[in-house]
Enzyme design. Structure first.
Site, mmCIF file in Angstrom:
data_model
loop_
_atom_site.group_PDB
_atom_site.id
_atom_site.type_symbol
_atom_site.label_atom_id
_atom_site.label_comp_id
_atom_site.label_asym_id
_atom_site.label_seq_id
_atom_site.Cartn_x
_atom_site.Cartn_y
_atom_site.Cartn_z
ATOM 1 N N GLU A 335 -5.798 -5.873 -1.987
ATOM 2 C CA GLU A 335 -4.534 -6.538 -1.646
ATOM 3 C C GLU A 335 -3.725 -5.781 -0.590
ATOM 4 O O GLU A 335 -2.521 -5.615 -0.720
ATOM 5 C CB GLU A 335 -3.661 -6.692 -2.904
ATOM 6 C CG GLU A 335 -4.313 -7.569 -3.941
ATOM 7 C CD GLU A 335 -3.557 -7.589 -5.272
ATOM 8 O OE1 GLU A 335 -3.517 -8.644 -5.887
ATOM 9 O OE2 GLU A 335 -3.020 -6.548 -5.691
HETATM 10 C C1 TNX Z 1 -4.466 -7.846 -9.129
HETATM 11 S S1 TNX Z 1 -7.080 -6.765 -9.209
HETATM 12 C C2 TNX Z 1 -4.358 -6.520 -8.769
HETATM 13 C C3 TNX Z 1 -3.380 -5.667 -9.442
HETATM 14 C C4 TNX Z 1 -2.543 -6.422 -10.424
HETATM 15 C C5 TNX Z 1 -3.405 -7.383 -11.170
HETATM 16 C C6 TNX Z 1 -2.711 -8.104 -12.269
HETATM 17 C C7 TNX Z 1 -6.542 -5.827 -8.225
HETATM 18 C C8 TNX Z 1 -7.537 -4.988 -7.659
HETATM 19 N N1 TNX Z 1 -5.236 -5.875 -7.949
HETATM 20 O O1 TNX Z 1 -2.566 -5.023 -8.493
HETATM 21 O O2 TNX Z 1 -1.959 -5.520 -11.291
HETATM 22 O O3 TNX Z 1 -3.965 -8.313 -10.286
HETATM 23 O O4 TNX Z 1 -3.583 -8.887 -13.018
#
Ligand code: TNX
Length: 529
Positions: A335
């Site tokens: 992300e």
């Molecule tokens: C996605 S999965 C994220 C996290 C969040 C999560 C909550 C991922 C690698 N990143 O930053 O905490 O979803 O479900």
């Protein structure tokens, strides 16, 4: 007469079979009938029931090899047995009947983590080639004993272990659980509690998500404000916290005493607000943002073009690698919505060699496959059924190219997903994940186009935006965590929801005895009372 006797014997064993069948779904076993050998989680590779059960009594001893590791595992087992049985259970390196723990098996097929358990009237023998296998065998023995064995005060017994043989090796070498200690901080003791729960199901990796926008949780001597300032809050604005180096080493030590390897993660270049808030210099504009206590993602980025960024990365990775005996260092990479694609690739091209320089192997969330994963790197896939074919193919292509995969599909084994719309904790961005859904998939045949040989195993992440206490962890991890552990350990041939849910239900009295408050999914016929 003869004929008659045979008939009664036959009738008797039929009755026994029925009784075992009833206790599979009905009331908790009383301990008069031993738990059937196969009724453990993860399902063992092979089970041959037969012969008389072994009964632990006041004269039972644990006989260990003359090795430090076998003695340590013997002592661990004795510490499980003593409070609930009320027996002395001495650990000795003399031979004799009772519980025997033996290392150095010549059976190469047991590998590094497999074991063999033989049970009969005179005792239970667990043999393994390596200590991890012996330890996993002890977890099987624990589950074969009545749930009351987990209590910390004397219980009535009897303490029977069904007769027969189990031979058991894991399907995958990676059976992980991730705990996000950034969104909410968890103390060393709270992490140890989770480690103990993981060990019961033969989980062998503890991935600690040590940094994120809301908190930096590990002391770094060369950048002290990361922890003291960047670690000073959490989601919702609580006090946060961080691990001193001694704390972290204690977690590593405890995990390794349960045969779990700690995999530390520093999430970069996104998810870095806590670091950016601690050092103005790390920001492209030289201005430190405020600490963050919300739950948005994707708004922060390290400054890819500044040299100081790489001094920071080098120092952090060097200090963390020095604290970590395990092979891996996770650099996040998910992300990074505030980092351009070119910057992301540039950043990963510069950072991955730093991990190698300090002797560790890179792991990244699967977005790393959008850059160039280093040789030997692992990608942790967290997509959904609905993830685009193009994104899946990007990961599959990397897998065909040699990048290993850890499977953490969010709509299957993200332990922070709500079970139903009424679940009081958790998120639902990946959908609602009931127990059956979390269990019913095959890691060997999951990501289209990825060779099954690329799959290193399974990991269940627990993100903690909404999870603040050990009771919250229990509720979200149980009963889904044992399913993830089984997907990582058990042969595909044992996979079957209808028999799994019977074994799962049989775990509930054990969780009660351990004080684990679990979600009573209506998909499972939990024992009453
Ligand atoms: C996605 S999965 C994220 C996290 C969040 C999560 C909550 C991922 C690698 N990143 O930053 O905490 O979803 O479900």
């Amino acid at each position: 007469m003869r004929q008659h006797r045979r008939t009664t014997r036959l009738l008797g064993s039929l009755l026994l079979v029925t009784a075992a069948g009833v206790s599979a779904v009905g009331a908790a076993p009383t301990g008069q009938t031993p738990t059937p050998l196969g009724r453990v989680i993860p399902a063992p590779e092979s089970v041959k029931p037969g012969g008389a059960p072994y009964r632990i009594t006041n004269s039972t001893r644990i006989h260990v090899d003359d090795s430090r590791e076998a003695r340590r595992i013997g002592t661990y087992l004795a510490e499980v047995l003593r409070p609930s049985t009320g027996y002395r259970i001495p650990v000795t390196d003399r031979q004799g009947p009772g519980i025997r723990l033996k290392l150095g098996s010549k059976d190469a097929s047991l590998g590094d983590e497999g074991y063999r358990l033989d049970s009969g009237r005179n005792g239970v023998t667990i043999t393994a080639r390596r200590p991890a296998g012996l330890f996993h065998g002890v977890q099987t023995l624990r589950q074969l004993l009545p749930a009351a064995v987990e209590k910390d005060s004397a219980q009535p017994g009897p303490w029977l272990v069904a007769g027969g043989t189990i031979k058991d090796t894991p399907r995958y070498g990676w059976r992980g659980a991730m705990l996000d200690v950034s969104r909410h901080f968890f103390t060393v003791d709270q992490v140890k509690r989770y480690i103990d729960q993981l060990a019961l199901y033969k989980v062998n990796k503890l991935h600690l998500h040590l940094s994120d926008d809301q908190g930096w949780r590990i002391a770094i001597d060369s950048w002290p404000r990361l922890a003291t300032y960047g670690g000073s809050t959490q989601v919702g604005g609580g006090p946060g916290g961080f691990y001193t180096k001694a704390d972290y080493k204690e977690i590593v030590r405890y995990a390794s005493s349960r045969y779990l390897e700690v995999v530390p993660e520093i999430d970069m270049p996104g998810h870095t607000n806590a670091a950016l808030a601690s050092y103005a210099d790390l920001n492209c504009d030289g201005v430190a943002p405020p600490l963050y206590t919300g739950t948005e993602v994707g708004f922060s980025s390290l400054c890819v073009d500044k040299d100081v960024t790489y001094d920071f990365v080098d120092d952090v990775i060097r200090e963390l690698a020095a604290l970590t005996p395990g092979r891996y260092l996770h650099i996040g990479g998910d992300e990074a919505h505030s980092t351009s694609h070119d910057d992301y690739v540039k950043f990963m091209d510069r950072v991955q060699p730093v991990v190698a320089k300090y002797g560790k192997t890179v792991i990244g969330w699967h977005q790393l496959t959008g850059a160039t994963p280093a040789k030997g790197a692992l990608a942790q896939y967290w997509g959904l059924d609905s993830t685009s074919a193009a994104e899946k193919e990007q990961v599959a292509a990397a897998a065909r190219n040699g990048t290993g995969l850890i499977l953490s599909p969010a709509d299957r084994i993200y332990l922070d997903m709500k079970y139903t719309k009424d679940t009081p904790l958790g998120l639902d961005w990946a959908g609602l994940v009931e127990v059956k859904r979390s269990y019913d998939w095959d890691p060997g045949n999951y990501l289209p186009g990825a060779p099954s040989s690329a799959v290193k195993g399974v990991e269940a992440p627990l993100w903690t935006e909404t999870i603040a206490t050990p009771a919250n962890i229990d509720y979200m991890a149980f009963p889904r965590l044992p399913g993830a552990a089984e997907l990582g350990w058990s042969p595909a041939a044992t996979h079957d929801w209808d028999t799994y849910k019977v074994r799962l239900a049989a775990q509930a009295p054990r969780w009660d005895a351990l004080g684990i408050g679990y979600y009573r999914s209506p998909q499972v016929d939990w024992p009453t009372g």
